[in-house]
Write an enzyme that holds these catalytic residues in place. Structure first.
Site, mmCIF file in Angstrom:
data_model
loop_
_atom_site.group_PDB
_atom_site.id
_atom_site.type_symbol
_atom_site.label_atom_id
_atom_site.label_comp_id
_atom_site.label_asym_id
_atom_site.label_seq_id
_atom_site.Cartn_x
_atom_site.Cartn_y
_atom_site.Cartn_z
ATOM 1 C CE LYS A 90 71.208 -18.902 15.547
ATOM 2 N NZ LYS A 90 69.937 -18.227 15.141
ATOM 3 C CE LYS A 114 66.783 -20.705 25.081
ATOM 4 N NZ LYS A 114 65.644 -20.582 24.136
ATOM 5 C CE LYS A 126 62.987 -15.088 21.319
ATOM 6 N NZ LYS A 126 63.425 -16.464 21.611
ATOM 7 C CB THR A 210 62.828 -26.730 20.150
ATOM 8 O OG1 THR A 210 63.498 -25.814 19.290
ATOM 9 C CG2 THR A 210 62.693 -26.117 21.525
ATOM 10 C CG ASN A 241 58.515 -26.424 15.743
ATOM 11 O OD1 ASN A 241 59.549 -26.353 16.389
ATOM 12 N ND2 ASN A 241 58.397 -27.184 14.671
ATOM 13 C CB SER A 369 70.117 -22.334 15.466
ATOM 14 O OG SER A 369 68.763 -22.148 15.167
HETATM 15 N N1 GLU Z 1 63.572 -19.183 19.118
HETATM 16 C C1 GLU Z 1 64.307 -20.324 19.579
HETATM 17 C C2 GLU Z 1 64.630 -20.192 21.050
HETATM 18 O O1 GLU Z 1 63.990 -19.462 21.765
HETATM 19 C C3 GLU Z 1 65.525 -20.617 18.717
HETATM 20 C C4 GLU Z 1 66.563 -19.539 18.684
HETATM 21 C C5 GLU Z 1 67.669 -19.797 17.670
HETATM 22 O O2 GLU Z 1 67.743 -20.882 17.129
HETATM 23 O O3 GLU Z 1 68.452 -18.864 17.461
HETATM 24 O O4 GLU Z 1 65.483 -20.867 21.553
#
Ligand code: GLU
Length: 436
Positions: A90, A114, A126, A210, A241, A369
């Site tokens: 993810k 995370k 990523k 977030t 955002n 998410s």
């Molecule tokens: N890009 C966001 C982060 O760095 C969300 C990642 C996601 O929801 O998968 O946490």
């Protein structure tokens, strides 16, 4: 015979390279130095240490695109799956000129920690494309997105790898990604990505998640320190955002946001900036350029304002050994991924600054998410109130888990967060064993 499920065979404990943290440029090294410290405190066995130091998969793709003027451009795209032991990979996709493989690797590792720190059944990934989305037309952006999606399609899927928005990508980009994947597999597959428009399988509350998570953990941190978000002074670096929503929600809780900044400039107003007006300005002008709701100040000055809470909510390596000695905030809430270099950590510790680390502070986004993925798979959608309530439960509980560990081991919140997440990932590796 009793099987020791908790440890793999080991002959020596981890002795990390102490000099690694001196590099303030490379985010993967910054991630690794924190990982090493936590691994050492956890007495992590070498086998698992070696597994967790390496990304599982790294894909580099060429992304040829016909530009509006008829020229063909070839962009480079990456997708890194760092670890999938706890579930599907993810993590977001960013479009930026400064994307590098090292950065994407670091961000994929951070996603792994995370997801584990808030205990989601996901691994970490990523992606990124080296491009300048701000100079591209909507049509060019769509073609880059679709061709990149096709390039990494062998990785994607609701059970394998689930992207989301990140720097310079948004729900429209996720809609194109979902459509491209769906066309290839021959069915509509909502759960292949998150952060989609609500009209097509997105979750209510995802866009704000977030920033909401940042507000929630800041509230917890201030309470822990005997302070109150109501009346606290705030400076927010980065007004995209994450930063803008965090600022708005903190202001709604009675906080006074006295400084904000983005790539166009920084603004200060001792009486408190009207955050709704600032958000409206950015919607109209794409940046804070020309904002009149505060005095223009230097971007560095914003970081060193005397405030209760500083929220770095833009990119990596913003708080470094150069400016850390001058930071006067009592709490730092890391809305961005990797905003503090590893070398700056001890400086902040020495100054007694309470840092809510990125892997905890900005985990609200991936938490919702997760809710979106669950809702897509059920085909049953929740109200925004339920989403926010469940997000609140997870953020508050996770903050408490990390705080408790930090007290127990007398370490800062960052080290405690890494210890918690690494131990969760390591436990799954031990239980699953090594497939041979
Ligand atoms: N890009 C966001 C982060 O760095 C969300 C990642 C996601 O929801 O998968 O946490």
């Amino acid at each position: 015979m009793a099987i020791d499920l908790l440890r793999l065979p080991t002959d020596s404990i981890v002795r990390p390279d102490k000099d690694r943290f001196l590099n303030e440029e490379n985010p993967f090294e910054a991630m690794m130095s924190r990982f090493d410290r936590a691994a050492e405190l956890l007495d992590l066995e070498p086998g698992i240490y070696k597994i967790l130091r390496n990304p599982e998969k790294q894909l580099i793709v060429s992304v040829p695109v016909m530009m509006d003027n008829g020229d063909v451009e070839v962009f480079t795209g990456y997708r890194v799956l760092y670890n999938t032991s706890r579930g599907p990979a993810k993590g977001g996709i960013r479009f930026d000129l400064n994307v590098t493989l090292e950065e994407v690797k670091a961000l994929a590792a951070w996603m792994t920690w995370k997801c584990a720190v808030v205990n989601l059944p996901f691994g970490g990934a990523k992606g990124g494309v080296i491009c300048d989305p701000l100079s591209m037309s909507v049509g060019e952006l769509e073609r880059v997105t679709r061709r990149y999606t096709k390039g990494i399609i062998s990785l994607l899927g609701p059970d394998t790898d689930v992207p989301a928005p990140d720097v310079n990508t948004n729900e429209r980009v996720m809609a194109w990604l979902m459509d491209t994947y769906s066309m290839h597999v021959g069915r509509t597959e909502n759960a292949v990505t998150t952060g989609k428009p609500v009209e097509m399988g997105g979750s209510l509350g995802r866009k704000e998640a977030t920033g909401r998570g940042c507000m929630l953990v800041t509230k917890e941190a201030l309470t822990h320190l005997g302070m109150d978000l109501n009346g606290a002074t705030i400076a927010v670096q980065g007004f995209g955002n994450v930063g803008s929503i965090a600022a708005r929600l903190m202001a709604q809780q009675g906080a006074k946001v006295i400084g904000i900044s983005d790539r166009a400039g920084a603004f200060y107003n001792a009486k408190g900036i009207d955050i709704d007006a600032a958000i409206k300005h950015v919607q109209q002008h794409r940046s804070l350029e020309g904002f009149t709701g505060g005095d223009a100040i230097d971007a560095e000055e914003l970081l060193t304002l005397e405030v209760d809470v500083l929220v770095p909510a833009a990119l990596e390596n913003v708080i470094t050994t150069k400016n850390a000695p001058r930071i006067r905030a009592k709490v730092i809430c890391e809305g961005a991924n990797g905003p503090t270099t590893a070398a700056a950590d001890p400086i902040l510790d020495e100054k007694g600054i309470f840092v809510i680390p990125d892997i905890l502070a900005n985990a609200g986004g991936v938490t919702v998410s997760y809710f979106e993925w669950v809702q897509d798979r059920m085909g049953y959608f929740w109200s925004e109130a339920i989403v926010n309530e469940r997000l609140g439960d997870i953020m508050t509980r996770s903050f408490g888990d990390v705080l408790q560990l930090s007290k127990q081991h007398r370490v800062n919140m960052r080290t405690a967060a890494y210890m918690l997440s690494i131990s969760r990932v390591a436990t799954v590796h031990r239980l699953r064993g090594i497939y041979a």
